[in-house]
Design an enzyme around this catalytic site. Structure first.
Site, mmCIF file in Angstrom:
data_model
loop_
_atom_site.group_PDB
_atom_site.id
_atom_site.type_symbol
_atom_site.label_atom_id
_atom_site.label_comp_id
_atom_site.label_asym_id
_atom_site.label_seq_id
_atom_site.Cartn_x
_atom_site.Cartn_y
_atom_site.Cartn_z
ATOM 1 N N LYS A 122 2.941 44.646 -25.490
ATOM 2 C CA LYS A 122 1.642 44.079 -25.850
ATOM 3 C C LYS A 122 0.918 45.098 -26.715
ATOM 4 O O LYS A 122 1.211 46.286 -26.665
ATOM 5 C CB LYS A 122 0.810 43.814 -24.584
ATOM 6 C CG LYS A 122 -0.250 42.773 -24.776
ATOM 7 C CD LYS A 122 0.338 41.386 -24.671
ATOM 8 C CE LYS A 122 -0.720 40.324 -24.757
ATOM 9 N NZ LYS A 122 -0.200 39.019 -24.299
HETATM 10 P P1 NAD Z 1 -8.466 32.867 -27.748
HETATM 11 O O1 NAD Z 1 -9.056 34.015 -28.458
HETATM 12 O O2 NAD Z 1 -7.949 31.734 -28.531
HETATM 13 O O3 NAD Z 1 -9.550 32.287 -26.697
HETATM 14 C C1 NAD Z 1 -10.178 33.093 -25.770
HETATM 15 C C2 NAD Z 1 -11.240 32.264 -25.073
HETATM 16 O O4 NAD Z 1 -11.837 33.031 -24.027
HETATM 17 C C3 NAD Z 1 -12.388 31.837 -25.993
HETATM 18 O O5 NAD Z 1 -12.731 30.489 -25.740
HETATM 19 C C4 NAD Z 1 -13.523 32.751 -25.558
HETATM 20 O O6 NAD Z 1 -14.802 32.162 -25.771
HETATM 21 C C5 NAD Z 1 -13.241 32.883 -24.086
HETATM 22 N N1 NAD Z 1 -13.924 34.029 -23.493
HETATM 23 C C6 NAD Z 1 -13.970 35.306 -23.946
HETATM 24 N N2 NAD Z 1 -14.739 36.044 -23.145
HETATM 25 C C7 NAD Z 1 -15.186 35.222 -22.164
HETATM 26 C C8 NAD Z 1 -16.022 35.402 -21.053
HETATM 27 N N3 NAD Z 1 -16.567 36.593 -20.765
HETATM 28 N N4 NAD Z 1 -16.260 34.330 -20.245
HETATM 29 C C9 NAD Z 1 -15.732 33.122 -20.519
HETATM 30 N N5 NAD Z 1 -14.922 32.896 -21.573
HETATM 31 C C10 NAD Z 1 -14.671 33.936 -22.389
HETATM 32 O O7 NAD Z 1 -7.348 33.476 -26.790
HETATM 33 P P2 NAD Z 1 -6.070 32.751 -26.164
HETATM 34 O O8 NAD Z 1 -4.939 33.013 -27.044
HETATM 35 O O9 NAD Z 1 -6.442 31.366 -25.800
HETATM 36 O O10 NAD Z 1 -5.845 33.625 -24.858
HETATM 37 C C11 NAD Z 1 -6.552 33.371 -23.644
HETATM 38 C C12 NAD Z 1 -5.808 33.995 -22.485
HETATM 39 O O11 NAD Z 1 -4.483 33.452 -22.425
HETATM 40 C C13 NAD Z 1 -5.596 35.508 -22.561
HETATM 41 O O12 NAD Z 1 -5.575 36.032 -21.254
HETATM 42 C C14 NAD Z 1 -4.227 35.644 -23.188
HETATM 43 O O13 NAD Z 1 -3.627 36.886 -22.919
HETATM 44 C C15 NAD Z 1 -3.521 34.506 -22.495
HETATM 45 N N6 NAD Z 1 -2.320 34.021 -23.154
HETATM 46 C C16 NAD Z 1 -2.335 33.608 -24.440
HETATM 47 C C17 NAD Z 1 -1.161 33.110 -25.024
HETATM 48 C C18 NAD Z 1 -1.139 32.544 -26.408
HETATM 49 O O14 NAD Z 1 -0.086 31.989 -26.796
HETATM 50 N N7 NAD Z 1 -2.200 32.595 -27.187
HETATM 51 C C19 NAD Z 1 0.023 33.099 -24.289
HETATM 52 C C20 NAD Z 1 0.010 33.526 -22.967
HETATM 53 C C21 NAD Z 1 -1.171 33.984 -22.414
#
Ligand code: NAD
Length: 420
Positions: A106
């Site tokens: 990561k």
């Molecule tokens: P993203 O940037 O697209 O979205 C993040 C979201 O979290 C946004 O809606 C933001 O407003 C919200 N957020 C941020 N701070 C916040 C807070 N304090 N309270 C409430 N909401 C808050 O990111 P993503 O890619 O959707 O990733 C989200 C999670 O999923 C992370 O933990 C990431 O590691 C995990 N993840 C992502 C993927 C992927 O393919 N993108 C895969 C596996 C896991």
């Protein structure tokens, strides 16, 4: 100041517990309890006003026993070495549970991307890729999108990486990143893949519990890539989305929130605040919403000793990485709330990243039906292995998921041995 919670400590506590339950070989335990490589790069970038700003980027490569290092890149003000270590370790477990030939890594940059223009973000992404240099590579370490990064940023990283090689070989390097836009070598279905995986797991849980999703209500924290896709796909199955929280606030509507319209709104307004036809609720009241399913899809350490008691749901399906700390886990168990743990539930992203990588290597394009059906097979395969381990060892689903991952990696260490 409250003491800042170490996410890596959470991973180590979860890991130690699973290792003890399964009686993990102490040598393998020793090896897996530390990341293999930790890279920190400081690099300069020219801003739009001509100033130079220095940035710090990280890449932690936890383990590559099962295959090349694999994991996302995150742009967020909270990115630090502790968090990146934790996220890299979870990637090792995730690939092992999904049975794909990858290790875990990561990375990220400690920035608030909202403060930078699009052209500054492009230069920051490119300069980060250049600073990482040969620490990434299509057969060595393959980044992908995570919080605040997307296909566009992957395309810039690919382009920068390719530019450092002679023209004759550049087209053999497409698979240095995954999560690219489809036109730039990405896979159909990658964008929704993590949310799709969450939805497949929730459907399987519903099947196992004779639970009718058409009569269900659910709530989602985070409405970015993972949260918004999970919401749209679970809603397609007939469940009603009644509460959403993101970094701009929390909304509620007992008659249901249109996930599709909310996703369009967020794309335009960069947050859920101001979405018409719903009630704005206080952030501290969000977790107390009465619903059947909660999908945390934002950041780590959201369900803790202080917050988990508020939940009034039957299932937590972890779209985010590490949303529940070990105290949160204990409270979930005490309250009898089911859990589909992150290392299983959000594996759809890395699974379809693997499909993208394969398509690039073979110069193939798969259609959505092929991608989705292969994703279903992989993630539900993981789901069943975790369920079996939970029954066999009589443990909670997170511990079971760790046992599945550790057992898989253990076999390879035993077969190959440790050099010298
Ligand atoms: P993203 O940037 O697209 O979205 C993040 C979201 O979290 C946004 O809606 C933001 O407003 C919200 N957020 C941020 N701070 C916040 C807070 N304090 N309270 C409430 N909401 C808050 O990111 P993503 O890619 O959707 O990733 C989200 C999670 O999923 C992370 O933990 C990431 O590691 C995990 N993840 C992502 C993927 C992927 O393919 N993108 C895969 C596996 C896991």
């Amino acid at each position: 100041m409250p003491e800042k919670k170490s996410v890596y400590q959470n991973v180590i506590r979860q890991f130690n517990h699973a290792a003890e339950v399964m009686n993990l070989d102490p040598d393998v335990k020793e090896i897996l309890s530390k990341p293999m490589n930790e890279i920190i790069v400081n690099f300069p970038v020219k801003m739009d006003d001509g100033r130079i700003e220095m940035f710090t980027g990280y890449r932690v490569q936890h383990n590559n026993t099962l295959g090349p290092f694999k994991g996302g890149l995150r742009f967020h003000p909270n990115v630090n070495i502790d968090e990146v270590r934790a996220l890299a370790t979870w990637m090792t477990w995730k690939s092992a549970i999904a049975d794909i030939p990858y290790g875990g890594a990561k990375g990220g940059i400690q920035i608030d991307p909202r403060k930078y223009s699009q052209s500054e973000l492009e230069r920051i992404s490119r300069r980060f890729a250049f600073a990482l240099g040969s620490n990434i590579g299509p057969e060595y370490d393959i980044p992908a999108p995570d919080v605040n990064t997307n296909g566009q940023i992957m395309a810039w990283i690919l382009d920068t990486y390719q530019s450092t090689f002679p023209p004759q070989v550049r087209n053999t390097l497409l698979h240095v990143v995954t999560g690219k836009p489809v036109e730039a070598g990405g896979s159909i279905g990658r964008n929704k893949a993590t949310g799709q995986g969450v939805c497949y797991c929730v459907e399987q849980w519903a099947k196992d519990h004779d639970f009718d999703l058409k009569k269900a209500t659910f709530m989602v924290q985070g409405f970015g890539n993972v949260g918004s896709w999970a919401a749209r796909l679970i809603a397609e199955k007939g469940a009603k989305l009644i509460a959403v929280q993101d970094h701009t606030g929390s909304i509620y509507c007992k008659d249901g929130i249109d996930a599709e319209k909310l996703a369009d709104y967020v794309a335009e307004h960069r947050g859920i605040k101001g979405f018409p036809g719903v009630e704005e609720i206080k952030n501290e009241d969000f977790l107390s919403t009465e619903a059947d399913i909660f999908v945390p899809a934002a950041l780590e350490n959201q369900l803790t000793a202080e917050t988990t008691g508020k939940l009034k749901v039957k299932l937590v399906a972890e779209g985010a990485n590490g949303p529940t700390d070990p105290d949160g886990d204990r409270i979930l168990q005490e309250k009898g709330i089911d859990l589909i743990p992150d290392v299983l539930c959000n594996a759809g992203g890395v699974i379809v990243s693997y499909f993208e990588w394969l398509q690039n290597k073979r110069s193939e394009f798969w259609d959505l039906e092929e991608v989705d059906s292969k994703l279903y097979k992989k993630i539900i395969g993981g789901y069943k292995r975790v369920k079996e381990a939970a029954e066999k060892y009589k443990v909670d689903s997170r511990t079971a998921a760790y046992i599945v991952a550790l057992s898989r990696i253990l076999v390879v260490y035993k077969e190959r041995g440790i050099f010298p």
